[in-house]
Design a protein around this motif. Structure first.
Motif, PDB file in Angstrom:
ATOM      1  N   ALA A  16       9.428  38.177  50.374  1.00  0.00           N
ATOM      2  CA  ALA A  16      10.765  37.230  50.838  1.00  0.00           C
ATOM      3  C   ALA A  16      11.822  36.544  51.028  1.00  0.00           C
ATOM      4  O   ALA A  16      12.007  36.184  48.812  1.00  0.00           O
ATOM      5  N   ALA A  20       8.688  30.985  53.021  1.00  0.00           N
ATOM      6  CA  ALA A  20       8.234  32.736  52.813  1.00  0.00           C
ATOM      7  C   ALA A  20       7.046  31.708  53.806  1.00  0.00           C
ATOM      8  O   ALA A  20       6.535  30.755  54.376  1.00  0.00           O
ATOM      9  N   THR A  45      12.920  41.193  56.968  1.00  0.00           N
ATOM     10  CA  THR A  45      13.596  40.089  56.810  1.00  0.00           C
ATOM     11  C   THR A  45      13.604  39.091  56.086  1.00  0.00           C
ATOM     12  O   THR A  45      12.388  38.668  56.040  1.00  0.00           O
ATOM     13  N   HIS A  47      12.924  35.976  54.960  1.00  0.00           N
ATOM     14  CA  HIS A  47      12.236  34.491  55.094  1.00  0.00           C
ATOM     15  C   HIS A  47      10.791  35.221  55.658  1.00  0.00           C
ATOM     16  O   HIS A  47       9.873  34.475  55.584  1.00  0.00           O
ATOM     17  N   VAL A  48      11.249  36.490  55.723  1.00  0.00           N
ATOM     18  CA  VAL A  48       9.372  37.186  55.517  1.00  0.00           C
ATOM     19  C   VAL A  48       8.476  37.397  54.658  1.00  0.00           C
ATOM     20  O   VAL A  48       9.086  38.919  53.891  1.00  0.00           O
ATOM     21  N   LYS A  49       7.354  36.958  54.277  1.00  0.00           N
ATOM     22  CA  LYS A  49       6.617  38.415  53.075  1.00  0.00           C
ATOM     23  C   LYS A  49       5.434  39.289  53.532  1.00  0.00           C
ATOM     24  O   LYS A  49       5.129  39.239  54.548  1.00  0.00           O
ATOM     25  N   TYR A  50       6.116  40.191  53.215  1.00  0.00           N
ATOM     26  CA  TYR A  50       4.906  41.288  53.848  1.00  0.00           C
ATOM     27  C   TYR A  50       3.847  41.409  52.595  1.00  0.00           C
ATOM     28  O   TYR A  50       4.148  42.073  51.349  1.00  0.00           O
TER      29      TYR A  50
END
Length: 217
Positions: A16, A20, A45, A47-50
């Motif tokens: 992110a 996150a 996105t 603020h999103v960590k995958y």
């Protein structure tokens, strides 16, 4: 070879850009997390960590005992097939450990979405519905809810009764029969709030679910 008692390989991570939340995604049989990491980088996105986790290498009965990345053994892909219930439970506990680690790292459980494709989607559904912690949602792509005939309502944890679920299934899927889609949807309606279950087919719908369930902090 990675045995059932060994830890999972380190995941492929799309980081992110700021504080996150997290999506943990599980690939399908014979695959790795790298391809899905590339896909999620395309719908990034900030603020999103995958976290695209890799399955251990193990023999798979469906593929004449060949060893490959697999979350649990698959005997056959039919609705009446015997299932590797012990392997499903063991794999689920490993995914729950990953979720707990994210919580320890400062991400609250309700800001974690769990998802997966095919065999990984099956494991993500099982794990989300049996988790002790409230999750932000689940994404189930071309999969089923295992064990198909023995997953009783009592096994589902009430913490995720109101969980939002996005279910997608390609009508031309050559591996997971299309009938699994309807069977899974009907089962989900008995385990979750039916109004929180969405069926769709586009990867952008995954992005919409994530942005709705995991808004910026």
């Amino acid at each position: 070879m990675c045995g059932n008692n060994m830890s999972l390989p380190l995941p492929a991570i799309v980081p992110a850009a700021r504080k996150a939340t997290a999506v943990t995604f599980l690939h399908g049989l014979g695959d790795t997390g790298h391809g899905w990491a590339e896909a999620f980088a395309g719908i990034l996105t900030p603020h999103v960590k995958y976290m695209c986790t890799h399955a251990p290498i193990r023999p798979v009965t469906l593929n004449v005992g060949m060893s490959m990345p697999s979350w649990f053994d698959i005997i056959r892909l039919q609705t009446d097939a015997e299932e590797d219930e012990a392997g499903i439970k063991q794999a689920s506990e490993k995914i729950k450990t990953l979720i707990n680690q994210e919580v320890k790292n400062g991400i609250t459980s309700h800001r974690i979405v769990l998802g997966g494709f095919s065999q990984g989607g099956a494991l993500s559904l099982y794990t989300a519905l049996t988790a002790q912690q409230k999750l932000g949602g689940a994404v189930a792509l071309s999969c089923w809810l295992p064990p198909q005939h023995t997953f009783p309502q009592a096994s589902a944890n009430s913490a995720n009764k109101e969980m939002h679920v996005l279910q997608c299934h390609g009508e031309a899927d050559p591996l997971v029969p299309i009938m699994f889609r309807c069977l899974t949807m009907e089962k989900l309606k008995t385990l979750c709030n039916p109004s929180n279950i969405t069926f769709n087919t586009e990867i952008m719908d995954i992005k919409k679910l994530i942005e709705k369930q995991l808004p910026p902090i």
